[in-house]
Design a protein around this motif. Structure first.
Motif, mmCIF file in Angstrom:
data_model
loop_
_atom_site.group_PDB
_atom_site.id
_atom_site.type_symbol
_atom_site.label_atom_id
_atom_site.label_comp_id
_atom_site.label_asym_id
_atom_site.label_seq_id
_atom_site.Cartn_x
_atom_site.Cartn_y
_atom_site.Cartn_z
ATOM 1 N N GLY A 126 0.786 -1.225 0.000
ATOM 2 C CA GLY A 126 0.000 0.000 0.000
ATOM 3 C C GLY A 126 0.815 1.271 0.000
ATOM 4 N N LEU A 127 2.136 1.166 0.186
ATOM 5 C CA LEU A 127 2.995 2.341 0.234
ATOM 6 C C LEU A 127 3.223 2.887 -1.173
ATOM 7 C CD1 LEU A 127 4.828 4.219 1.981
ATOM 8 C CD2 LEU A 127 6.699 2.606 1.519
ATOM 9 N N LYS A 128 2.853 4.150 -1.395
ATOM 10 C CA LYS A 128 2.950 4.755 -2.727
ATOM 11 C C LYS A 128 4.137 5.694 -2.876
ATOM 12 C CE LYS A 128 -0.947 2.720 -3.559
ATOM 13 N NZ LYS A 128 -0.933 1.407 -4.258
ATOM 14 N N GLY A 129 4.652 6.187 -1.762
ATOM 15 C CA GLY A 129 5.769 7.122 -1.823
ATOM 16 C C GLY A 129 6.391 7.283 -0.453
ATOM 17 N N LEU A 130 7.610 7.850 -0.439
ATOM 18 C CA LEU A 130 8.377 7.937 0.796
ATOM 19 C C LEU A 130 9.156 9.249 0.813
ATOM 20 C CD1 LEU A 130 9.327 6.188 3.311
ATOM 21 C CD2 LEU A 130 11.294 5.534 1.890
ATOM 22 N N VAL A 131 9.050 9.977 1.935
ATOM 23 C CA VAL A 131 9.860 11.174 2.138
ATOM 24 C C VAL A 131 10.688 10.954 3.391
ATOM 25 C CG1 VAL A 131 9.905 13.670 2.412
ATOM 26 C CG2 VAL A 131 8.033 12.592 1.123
ATOM 27 N N LEU A 235 18.193 -0.420 2.385
ATOM 28 C CA LEU A 235 17.803 0.678 1.494
ATOM 29 C C LEU A 235 17.615 0.250 0.037
ATOM 30 C CD1 LEU A 235 19.999 3.595 2.906
ATOM 31 C CD2 LEU A 235 17.610 3.030 3.422
ATOM 32 N N ALA A 236 18.414 -0.676 -0.435
ATOM 33 C CA ALA A 236 18.303 -1.108 -1.834
ATOM 34 C C ALA A 236 16.981 -1.794 -2.125
ATOM 35 C CB ALA A 236 19.462 -2.029 -2.185
ATOM 36 N N ALA A 237 16.271 -2.223 -1.078
ATOM 37 C CA ALA A 237 14.991 -2.922 -1.261
ATOM 38 C C ALA A 237 13.816 -1.963 -1.378
ATOM 39 C CB ALA A 237 14.757 -3.887 -0.095
ATOM 40 N N ILE A 238 14.038 -0.682 -1.152
ATOM 41 C CA ILE A 238 12.938 0.288 -1.225
ATOM 42 C C ILE A 238 12.547 0.506 -2.678
ATOM 43 C CG2 ILE A 238 12.295 2.689 -0.785
ATOM 44 C CD1 ILE A 238 14.070 2.613 1.690
ATOM 45 N N GLU A 239 11.285 0.281 -2.985
ATOM 46 C CA GLU A 239 10.824 0.300 -4.374
ATOM 47 C C GLU A 239 10.079 1.562 -4.775
ATOM 48 O OE1 GLU A 239 10.179 -4.454 -5.265
ATOM 49 O OE2 GLU A 239 8.465 -3.312 -4.482
ATOM 50 N N VAL A 240 9.600 2.342 -3.815
ATOM 51 C CA VAL A 240 8.753 3.490 -4.151
ATOM 52 C C VAL A 240 9.586 4.740 -4.422
ATOM 53 C CG1 VAL A 240 6.782 2.612 -2.846
ATOM 54 C CG2 VAL A 240 8.467 4.076 -1.696
ATOM 55 N N LEU A 243 11.786 10.849 -1.828
ATOM 56 C CA LEU A 243 12.311 12.211 -1.765
ATOM 57 C C LEU A 243 13.123 12.360 -0.490
ATOM 58 C CD1 LEU A 243 12.400 15.248 -2.607
ATOM 59 C CD2 LEU A 243 10.243 15.526 -1.344
ATOM 60 N N LEU A 244 14.360 12.805 -0.642
ATOM 61 C CA LEU A 244 15.202 13.143 0.506
ATOM 62 C C LEU A 244 15.169 14.649 0.718
ATOM 63 C CD1 LEU A 244 18.437 11.085 -0.289
ATOM 64 C CD2 LEU A 244 16.485 10.376 1.111
ATOM 65 N N LEU A 263 21.800 4.316 -2.416
ATOM 66 C CA LEU A 263 21.279 2.950 -2.408
ATOM 67 C C LEU A 263 19.810 2.806 -2.769
ATOM 68 C CD1 LEU A 263 23.123 1.750 0.832
ATOM 69 C CD2 LEU A 263 23.686 1.162 -1.539
ATOM 70 N N ILE A 264 18.996 3.824 -2.543
ATOM 71 C CA ILE A 264 17.579 3.728 -2.917
ATOM 72 C C ILE A 264 17.480 3.901 -4.429
ATOM 73 C CG2 ILE A 264 15.288 4.746 -2.658
ATOM 74 C CD1 ILE A 264 16.096 5.605 0.169
ATOM 75 N N PRO A 265 16.838 2.980 -5.130
ATOM 76 C CA PRO A 265 16.846 3.020 -6.605
ATOM 77 C C PRO A 265 16.205 4.266 -7.218
ATOM 78 C CG PRO A 265 16.265 0.819 -5.824
ATOM 79 C CD PRO A 265 16.290 1.710 -4.614
ATOM 80 N N ASP A 266 15.048 4.693 -6.711
ATOM 81 C CA ASP A 266 14.311 5.818 -7.290
ATOM 82 C C ASP A 266 14.298 6.944 -6.262
ATOM 83 O OD1 ASP A 266 12.618 7.581 -8.507
ATOM 84 O OD2 ASP A 266 10.914 6.213 -8.692
ATOM 85 N N VAL A 267 15.278 7.837 -6.353
ATOM 86 C CA VAL A 267 15.460 8.817 -5.282
ATOM 87 C C VAL A 267 15.865 10.174 -5.836
ATOM 88 C CG1 VAL A 267 17.899 8.212 -4.934
ATOM 89 C CG2 VAL A 267 16.555 9.140 -3.005
#
Length: 299
Positions: A126-131, A235-240, A243-244, A263-267
């Motif tokens: 259910g996670l769509k995004g991460l800040v 961190l490499a497992a984070i898919e969403v 934003l840092l 390490l986060i793929p989409d960042v």
């Protein structure tokens, strides 16, 4: 600007209660934006100006983590009770109790940033995004950089701090006064400190159980249970899309944030040039702009 109405309440968390506040409509169809505060042992108050983001149609959720604010206080619990897993379970429980576990975005500030990164690494559907805001990727990195920042304090200041830390007198007025130059430079550069920030500061001052157990007596003297913990391995497992956020003068220095970027793929990484640890308060207009752009990019 007229904000959507807010609803406040508590949800059960085992035998305890978690206090929450929802601004906007959880049934809007847009992902709920859940704010996970820092500390550990702080409260939601200093993040309240982010309710403005509900104008985009995303309901905004604030909550007080167990042990402070409107949630159950447990001043007699020892350090073995206050674990990362406890707060991870509390976050999962809140999402389920509010019925938003299938459609949400997490915003974690400071300690909350590590907590949401840990959550995201488990790849919840259910996670769509991460800040991740103003957060180190590990406390060993944080401690390494605290030494760098402390060495840059006014002459004699760090020596006073070190003396009190060595003598175990970190609850003294003298230690508190010696902390101030660091806090004014690297935590919040506004003078006077905003009311919302002061509200959280005094809540933690009035019941420092969690903060003292997990962190320690100050931002820069981490001797609690978190001192060896970090989230780098996951961190490499984070898919969403992530934003840092950090401030140019942040106690969470670029060195502490870099593993997220690497390490986060989409960042993407936004550094607020006039801010320290509280860009949402120090540069509020730019903060709303950056967050609005990010939320709209999620579709």
């Amino acid at each position: 600007m007229t904000l959507a109405p807010s609803v406040k309440g508590t949800v059960p968390f085992g035998e305890y209660e978690t206090w929450y506040r929802v601004t906007g409509d959880l049934g809007s169809g847009k992902p709920a934006l859940v704010f996970v505060h820092g500390g550990p042992g702080s409260t939601h108050d200093y993040l309240l100006n982010a309710t403005e983001l509900s104008e985009l149609g995303n309901p905004v959720v604030h909550y007080d983590q167990l042990g402070n604010g409107g949630s159950t206080h447990l001043p007699d619990k020892g350090a073995d009770f206050w674990t990362v897993d406890l707060f991870a379970q509390e976050l999962d429980n809140l999402l389920r109790q509010l019925g938003i576990q299938d459609n949400y975005v997490l915003y974690g500030q400071s300690w909350g940033g590590l907590l949401v990164a840990d959550h995201a690494a488990k790849q919840p559907q259910g996670l769509k995004g991460l800040v991740i805001a103003n957060a180190p990727a590990s406390y060993p990195l944080w401690l390494q950089e605290m030494k760098v920042l402390r060495d840059q304090l006014p002459p004699g200041n760090n020596e006073i701090l070190l003396k009190h830390e060595a003598e175990g007198t970190t609850t003294s007025d003298a230690y508190f006064e010696a902390m101030q130059p660091f806090y004014e430079k690297h935590v919040c550069r506004l003078k006077p400190w905003p009311r919302d920030f002061m509200a959280s500061f005094y809540e933690m001052y009035n019941d420092p159980t969690v903060y003292y157990s997990m962190n320690g007596p100050s931002e820069f003297h981490v001797v609690g249970t978190l001192k060896d913990w970090g989230v780098i391995e996951g961190l490499a497992a984070i898919e969403v899309p992530t934003l840092l956020i950090s401030g140019r003068h942040d106690e969470a220095t670029p060195v502490t944030v870099q593993p997220y970027a690497d390490l986060i793929p989409d960042v993407s990484w936004e550094i607020f040039e006039e801010s320290s640890h509280m860009p949402h308060l120090e540069e509020p207009e730019l903060f709303i702009q950056v967050m609005s752009t990010y939320l709209k990019s999620l579709g």
